[in-house]
Structure formats: structure tokens, C-alpha cells
Design an enzyme around this catalytic site. Structure first.
Site, PDB file in Angstrom:
ATOM      1  CG  HIS A 108     -15.918  26.744 -19.782  1.00  0.00           C
ATOM      2  ND1 HIS A 108     -16.209  25.831 -20.770  1.00  0.00           N
ATOM      3  CD2 HIS A 108     -14.818  26.256 -19.139  1.00  0.00           C
ATOM      4  CE1 HIS A 108     -15.335  24.839 -20.730  1.00  0.00           C
ATOM      5  NE2 HIS A 108     -14.470  25.068 -19.755  1.00  0.00           N
ATOM      6  CG  ASP A 127     -12.910  21.099 -20.567  1.00  0.00           C
ATOM      7  OD1 ASP A 127     -13.146  22.122 -19.902  1.00  0.00           O
ATOM      8  OD2 ASP A 127     -12.195  21.094 -21.584  1.00  0.00           O
ATOM      9  CD  GLU A 176     -11.946  27.640 -21.103  1.00  0.00           C
ATOM     10  OE1 GLU A 176     -10.757  27.543 -20.757  1.00  0.00           O
ATOM     11  OE2 GLU A 176     -12.523  26.788 -21.821  1.00  0.00           O
ATOM     12  CD  GLU A 177     -13.250  24.371 -24.134  1.00  0.00           C
ATOM     13  OE1 GLU A 177     -12.067  24.588 -24.491  1.00  0.00           O
ATOM     14  OE2 GLU A 177     -13.549  23.521 -23.281  1.00  0.00           O
ATOM     15  CD  GLU A 236     -11.820  24.839 -17.275  1.00  0.00           C
ATOM     16  OE1 GLU A 236     -12.151  23.674 -17.591  1.00  0.00           O
ATOM     17  OE2 GLU A 236     -11.870  25.808 -18.061  1.00  0.00           O
ATOM     18  CG  HIS A 242     -10.698  19.671 -25.572  1.00  0.00           C
ATOM     19  ND1 HIS A 242      -9.910  20.746 -25.929  1.00  0.00           N
ATOM     20  CD2 HIS A 242     -11.444  20.088 -24.529  1.00  0.00           C
ATOM     21  CE1 HIS A 242     -10.175  21.766 -25.124  1.00  0.00           C
ATOM     22  NE2 HIS A 242     -11.105  21.383 -24.261  1.00  0.00           N
TER      23      HIS A 242
END
Length: 417
Positions: free
Chosen positions: A108, A137, A171-172, A196, A386
Site C-alpha cells: 500500500h 510502513d 490499507e490503513e 509490508e 505508526h
């Protein structure tokens, strides 16, 4: 990687036997991937420095244009499919080869970060690590795919039948606008490699061979309001009933199967002097076995038939999120092949199961687990995903690029040597 990823649930899987002696690295492949190091970092900096939080359409469109140009330069024909849930497009690039194997490379290009984060924290390198919003990510996964293709092009390797690249923008937030496209494209592949980052302990080399599915539980209680001081007995306390139900439902998980159900959000009532007539709880279910959805739903609805507060209405719902990528022999075998390749460059690749979902689960076909075979976490080694401290390990770029390139060659049915 989804925000709900539960790294605490991962388990390092022991190897069945001691690893075989490592072969020497293929010198042609190694030279080709080493030549990609600086260009890969330049690609990474370019895309990290654009905000692409899910739904941030201007930034997503900017990166989409970059990716389209790069794919076309690498010889791909590119189409786009709208991802209407949050905005942006899913890119599908196809490169024809001279062989028969059909391979899909997936990752993604959205992140979890808000508008303006790229300006505040642009791509930087220090102390052997790269930093920036979404650097590992999964923007490094994008760079890994593009430069795997570049290395193959440099070596003039065309032994595959067709390589299909899928870059999705949501995707998130569960890939709600792209998951059907991922399933559709994956169904025609022999293998799917998902990029990923590593999901083992921080900065540990790993590939992922199983991910849990995610479902969303909701528990709603309707009661009857009344004056809390003057006539509480005429009310039906929804909060009390909700508490009762939560205690009844706390053992729905099944630890040996890897199933969990955790209640995470609770609300109810409006004012201290009113018996509450509404209460609600939300929960997070994780599971490896697809049959666990039906078991949990059936047991929960039976359990909630027993009330503590009479004349209350209780409703339990279980909404499906990402499916699991279950443990299966085809993925494990491909993981073991990846371990052997990684030993060629002196690496020790762990095979892990994780407690959260990725798009690899949408690519997996439950009715045909070996076709395509799916392997996750072929992006970079990293950590602190994140968070403002998210990082990618720079020394992992060349070994991981070697791994991806050799895997493509091996899956193409022609030895790299």
C-alpha cells in the site's frame, strides 16, 4: 500495516531442523541489487516527503503519478481502479516476460499520518536508520518493489510469465475500497509477495507466514429511563445489564486456537440523575481459524439470552473485517525457501505469525491455499510503526532486495545461477 496490528501476539516459529549450510550469494544478483542502493534511497525520500494519509487525496494522487511513471519506465502497462471508500486509486502494473509463472507484488502507499507530517518530519537518515512518516510502513515496501524490478531489468531477466504490481491507497483503513481488486487480481496468480515491513520484534529480520483475521464486535442494550432518585425501580438500567453481559462474554476467546475477543470501548447513559436506557460496547476479535467467526457469534447470542435486568433488550453483532492468512504448508514452504536465499547473504530470517491483519489475507484464496502461495513482510527491517519514531534499517536494504529479487527468479522457474 493496519493500525489494529497486535504485535504482542506474534510468535517466533522454531525451525524444524538446524539450517543447512548457506550457499554463496549469486554474484550477478548481488551486484545488481547493490547498484540499486542509492537509487532506492532516492525513491524512498521522494515518496516519504509527500503526505499520503488514508483519504488525503491530493497527496495520494501525487504519489500515484510518481508510481505510474516509474512502472511505465520499467516496461509495465498500468491501469487504475478507484478506491471509493476513502479516495485515491489502486494501481495495477503488468510486465510481460518470456516464461509462464504469474507473480504478484503487493503493498500500500497510504499511511496513518495526518496532513503536514511530511513537512514537519521529512525523510532523514541518521545512525544507520531512515526516518519519516510511513518510511517503513510501507513506503520502503514500494521502493523495494520498484527496485526489485529495476534489478531484474538490469540483469535482463525475463524468466517470469507476467509480474503484476498492485499499489493500493487505503490499507490503513481496512482496504475497503481496494480489497475486491486485490482478491480479483490475486486469484489468477501463482504466487503473491507482499511488502509490508518486518513484524517481528523491533529491528529483527523476519517474514510473516500467518496473520490473524479481525472482526468487530458490538453489544447493544436497550432499557428504560427513569428518575434515578425518585423512581429508579420503574427504570431498566441498560448500563447494569451491559456490565452483566460483558462479564458473561469475557471467556469467548480460545487461547489454544489463537482466538481473542477484547472489549475496548464502552458508553452509556446521559446524566447522573437518569437511569440509562441505552448502553453499548465495542470489541476487537482476532482469530486464525475461519470457523471461529461462526462459533463466537453463535455462543455470544446464546449467552446474551440470559439477563440480569429484566425487560432489557440485548443485541450482539459481529462484523467481518480482514480475513486471516492461516497457517498453511504452501506458505511455510515458500518461507523456508526465503530463509535459504537469505542465508546466501549471511542473513537469519525468522518466520513469524502475527496478531493483526494485512492485505496478504485478501490475496490468499481459502479454496486454493497453494495457488497463489502468499508470503508477507518482504519489505524492510524496521520498527516503531505508526509513531513519530518509525524507522527503517538502512543495512537491511541490500539483503532484503537480494531476497526479493532471488525469490522472483526462483518462483519464475529458472535458477538465478
Amino acid at each position: 500495516m493496519t493500525r489494529r496490528l497486535a504485535l504482542a501476539a506474534l510468535a517466533l516459529l522454531p525451525l524444524a531442523a538446524a539450517p543447512a549450510a548457506a550457499a554463496e550469494p549469486d554474484p550477478t544478483v548481488l551486484a545488481a541489487v547493490k547498484a540499486q542502493d542509492k537509487p532506492l534511497r532516492a525513491t524512498l525520500a521522494e515518496i516519504v516527503n509527500v503526505d499520503t494519509g488514508t483519504g488525503q487525496v491530493p497527496g495520494l494522487n501525487t504519489v500515484e503519478a510518481i508510481l505510474r511513471t516509474r512502472l511505465e519506465t520499467l516496461g509495465a502497462t498500468v491501469e487504475t481502479r478507484p478506491a471509493p471508500a476513502f479516495g485515491g486509486n489502486t494501481l495495477i502494473g503488468r510486465i510481460k516476460g518470456s516464461g509462464t509463472a504469474k507473480l504478484m507484488l503487493l503493498v500500500h502507499y497510504d499511511t496513518v499520518f495526518g496532513e503536514g507530517e511530511a513537512g514537519k518530519r521529512p525523510y532523514t537518515e541518521r545512525d544507520g536508520r531512515a526516518y519519516g512518516p510511513g518510511v517503513a510502513d510501507a513506503k520502503a515496501g514500494i521502493a523495494m518493489i520498484l527496485h526489485t524490478l529495476a534489478a531484474l531489468q538490469q540483469m535482463r531477466f525475463t524468466g517470469f510469465g507476467e509480474i503484476t504490481v498492485v499499489f493500493n491507497p487505503d490499507e490503513e483503513r481496512g482496504s475497503r475500497g481496494s480489497r475486491d481488486v486485490i482478491r480479483e487480481v490475486a486469484a489468477g496468480q501463482d504466487a503473491v509477495l507482499s511488502f509490508e515491513p518486518t513484524f517481528a520484534d523491533e529491528a529483527v529480520d523476519a517474514a510473516t507466514i500467518a496473520t490473524k483475521g479481525i472482526n468487530y464486535a458490538s453489544l447493544t442494550v436497550k432499557g428504560r429511563s427513569a428518575h434515578a432518585g425518585g423512581a429508579p425501580e420503574s427504570g431498566r438500567n441498560a448500563v447494569t445489564e451491559l456490565a452483566h453481559q460483558l462479564l458473561q462474554l469475557q471467556d469467548l476467546g480460545d487461547k489454544p486456537k489463537g482466538t481473542s475477543l477484547n472489549w475496548t470501548v464502552v458508553s452509556g447513559g446521559t446524566k447522573p440523575n437518569i437511569i440509562p436506557d441505552q448502553a453499548k460496547a465495542e470489541g476487537d476479535m482476532r482469530y486464525f481459524e475461519a470457523s471461529e467467526y461462526d462459533r463466537v457469534l453463535e455462543q455470544a447470542r446464546k449467552i446474551t439470552e440470559t439477563h440480569r435486568v429484566p425487560d432489557t433488550q440485548v443485541t450482539f453483532e459481529l462484523a467481518k473485517g480482514r480475513p486471516p492468512l492461516p497457517v498453511n504448508s504452501a506458505t511455510r514452504t515458500l518461507g523456508e525457501a526465503a530463509q535459504a536465499i537469505y542465508r546466501e547473504v549471511g542473513g537469519d530470517l525468522k518466520l513469524v505469525e502475527i496478531g493483526g491483519g494485512t492485505d496478504a489475507a485478501y490475496a490468499f484464496q481459502p479454496d486454493s491455499p497453494a495457488k497463489p502461495v502468499v508470503l508477507e513482510s518482504l519489505g524492510v527491517v524496521g520498527g516503531r510503526y505508526h509513531s513519530p519514531d518509525e524507522f527503517a534499517v538502512l543495512d537491511s536494504l541490500t539483503p532484503r532486495l537480494y531476497l526479493a529479487t532471488r525469490l522472483v527468479m526462483q518462483l519464475s522457474g529458472k535458477a538465478a545461477r
